[in-house]
Design a protein around this motif. Structure first.
Motif, PDB file in Angstrom:
ATOM      1  N   ASN A  60     -14.947  49.468 -28.480  1.00  9.47           N
ATOM      2  CA  ASN A  60     -14.660  48.505 -29.537  1.00  9.47           C
ATOM      3  C   ASN A  60     -13.223  48.016 -29.511  1.00  9.47           C
ATOM      4  O   ASN A  60     -12.913  47.009 -30.121  1.00  9.47           O
ATOM      5  CB  ASN A  60     -14.943  49.120 -30.906  1.00  9.47           C
ATOM      6  CG  ASN A  60     -16.434  49.237 -31.155  1.00  9.47           C
ATOM      7  OD1 ASN A  60     -17.226  48.565 -30.513  1.00  9.47           O
ATOM      8  ND2 ASN A  60     -16.810  50.088 -32.072  1.00  9.47           N
TER       9      ASN A  60
ATOM     10  N   LYS B 160     -21.918  47.403 -32.676  1.00  5.20           N
ATOM     11  CA  LYS B 160     -21.858  48.859 -32.458  1.00  5.20           C
ATOM     12  C   LYS B 160     -23.234  49.482 -32.705  1.00  5.20           C
ATOM     13  O   LYS B 160     -23.696  50.307 -31.921  1.00  5.20           O
ATOM     14  CB  LYS B 160     -20.803  49.469 -33.386  1.00  5.20           C
ATOM     15  CG  LYS B 160     -20.739  50.970 -33.345  1.00  5.20           C
ATOM     16  CD  LYS B 160     -20.200  51.485 -32.042  1.00  5.20           C
ATOM     17  CE  LYS B 160     -19.988  52.978 -32.129  1.00  5.20           C
ATOM     18  NZ  LYS B 160     -20.444  53.683 -30.948  1.00  5.20           N
ATOM     19  N   MET B 161     -23.892  49.057 -33.782  1.00  8.21           N
ATOM     20  CA  MET B 161     -25.235  49.576 -34.073  1.00  8.21           C
ATOM     21  C   MET B 161     -26.203  49.225 -32.946  1.00  8.21           C
ATOM     22  O   MET B 161     -27.019  50.061 -32.540  1.00  8.21           O
ATOM     23  CB  MET B 161     -25.755  49.008 -35.401  1.00  8.21           C
ATOM     24  CG  MET B 161     -25.141  49.625 -36.631  1.00  8.21           C
ATOM     25  SD  MET B 161     -25.722  48.868 -38.170  1.00  8.21           S
ATOM     26  CE  MET B 161     -27.485  49.015 -38.022  1.00  8.21           C
TER      27      MET B 161
ATOM     28  N   ASP C 167     -11.735  44.502 -31.097  1.00  6.89           N
ATOM     29  CA  ASP C 167     -10.812  44.490 -32.221  1.00  6.89           C
ATOM     30  C   ASP C 167      -9.566  43.684 -31.879  1.00  6.89           C
ATOM     31  O   ASP C 167      -9.092  42.900 -32.694  1.00  6.89           O
ATOM     32  CB  ASP C 167     -10.414  45.915 -32.620  1.00  6.89           C
ATOM     33  CG  ASP C 167     -11.592  46.704 -33.187  1.00  6.89           C
ATOM     34  OD1 ASP C 167     -12.587  46.064 -33.595  1.00  6.89           O
ATOM     35  OD2 ASP C 167     -11.524  47.937 -33.213  1.00  6.89           O
TER      36      ASP C 167
ATOM     37  N   ARG D 149     -19.563  45.715 -36.510  1.00  5.38           N
ATOM     38  CA  ARG D 149     -20.424  46.812 -36.962  1.00  5.38           C
ATOM     39  C   ARG D 149     -21.832  46.652 -36.395  1.00  5.38           C
ATOM     40  O   ARG D 149     -22.427  47.615 -35.891  1.00  5.38           O
ATOM     41  CB  ARG D 149     -20.460  46.845 -38.490  1.00  5.38           C
ATOM     42  CG  ARG D 149     -21.194  48.042 -39.077  1.00  5.38           C
ATOM     43  CD  ARG D 149     -21.267  47.965 -40.594  1.00  5.38           C
ATOM     44  NE  ARG D 149     -22.171  46.942 -41.056  1.00  5.38           N
ATOM     45  CZ  ARG D 149     -23.500  47.070 -41.098  1.00  5.38           C
ATOM     46  NH1 ARG D 149     -24.072  48.190 -40.699  1.00  5.38           N
ATOM     47  NH2 ARG D 149     -24.261  46.088 -41.533  1.00  5.38           N
TER      48      ARG D 149
ATOM     49  N   GLN E 141     -15.823  41.673 -39.064  1.00  2.00           N
ATOM     50  CA  GLN E 141     -16.026  43.117 -39.192  1.00  2.00           C
ATOM     51  C   GLN E 141     -17.513  43.444 -39.177  1.00  2.00           C
ATOM     52  O   GLN E 141     -17.941  44.414 -38.545  1.00  2.00           O
ATOM     53  CB  GLN E 141     -15.382  43.638 -40.480  1.00  2.00           C
ATOM     54  CG  GLN E 141     -13.878  43.684 -40.432  1.00  2.00           C
ATOM     55  CD  GLN E 141     -13.274  44.110 -41.756  1.00  2.00           C
ATOM     56  OE1 GLN E 141     -13.946  44.115 -42.792  1.00  2.00           O
ATOM     57  NE2 GLN E 141     -12.007  44.456 -41.728  1.00  2.00           N
ATOM     58  N   GLU E 142     -18.290  42.636 -39.876  1.00  2.00           N
ATOM     59  CA  GLU E 142     -19.743  42.847 -39.901  1.00  2.00           C
ATOM     60  C   GLU E 142     -20.330  42.664 -38.499  1.00  2.00           C
ATOM     61  O   GLU E 142     -21.187  43.434 -38.071  1.00  2.00           O
ATOM     62  CB  GLU E 142     -20.385  41.871 -40.893  1.00  2.00           C
ATOM     63  CG  GLU E 142     -21.888  41.971 -40.972  1.00  2.00           C
ATOM     64  CD  GLU E 142     -22.394  43.247 -41.614  1.00  2.00           C
ATOM     65  OE1 GLU E 142     -23.622  43.421 -41.664  1.00  2.00           O
ATOM     66  OE2 GLU E 142     -21.583  44.083 -42.058  1.00  2.00           O
TER      67      GLU E 142
END
Length: 85
Positions: free
Chosen positions: A4, A64-65, A8, A61, A57-58
């Motif tokens: 990540n 990543k999921m 970022d 996330r 950010q969502e």
């Protein structure tokens, strides 16, 4: 976690670039005699930047999921192959 890090960094870099761009446009619009007060434009820009940051950010996330689920699927496929042998 290291996967990540580049995302970022990219998100932060885009955020700063867009913030600079939006600020520049806001000044140009005000200098051309815009009827909208500069404070209102700046507040709207800040609001949009916050919204954009939340969306990014969502997205991180969710990515990543997705990666975690893809890894789990791969492990389960390997386990199925072993069980079939």
């Amino acid at each position: 976690s290291t996967a990540n890090a580049p995302e970022d960094d990219a998100l932060n870099r885009y955020s700063r670039a867009e913030r600079t761009t939006y600020s520049r446009y806001g000044r140009d619009a005000n200098s051309s005699g815009s009827s909208v007060p500069s404070n209102a434009l700046e507040k709207r820009i800040e609001e949009l930047e916050r919204e954009l940051a939340k969306e990014r950010q969502e997205n991180v996330r969710l990515m990543k999921m997705t990666q975690d689920k893809e890894e789990l699927i791969g492990k389960l496929k390997e386990e199925i192959d072993l069980l079939n042998r």
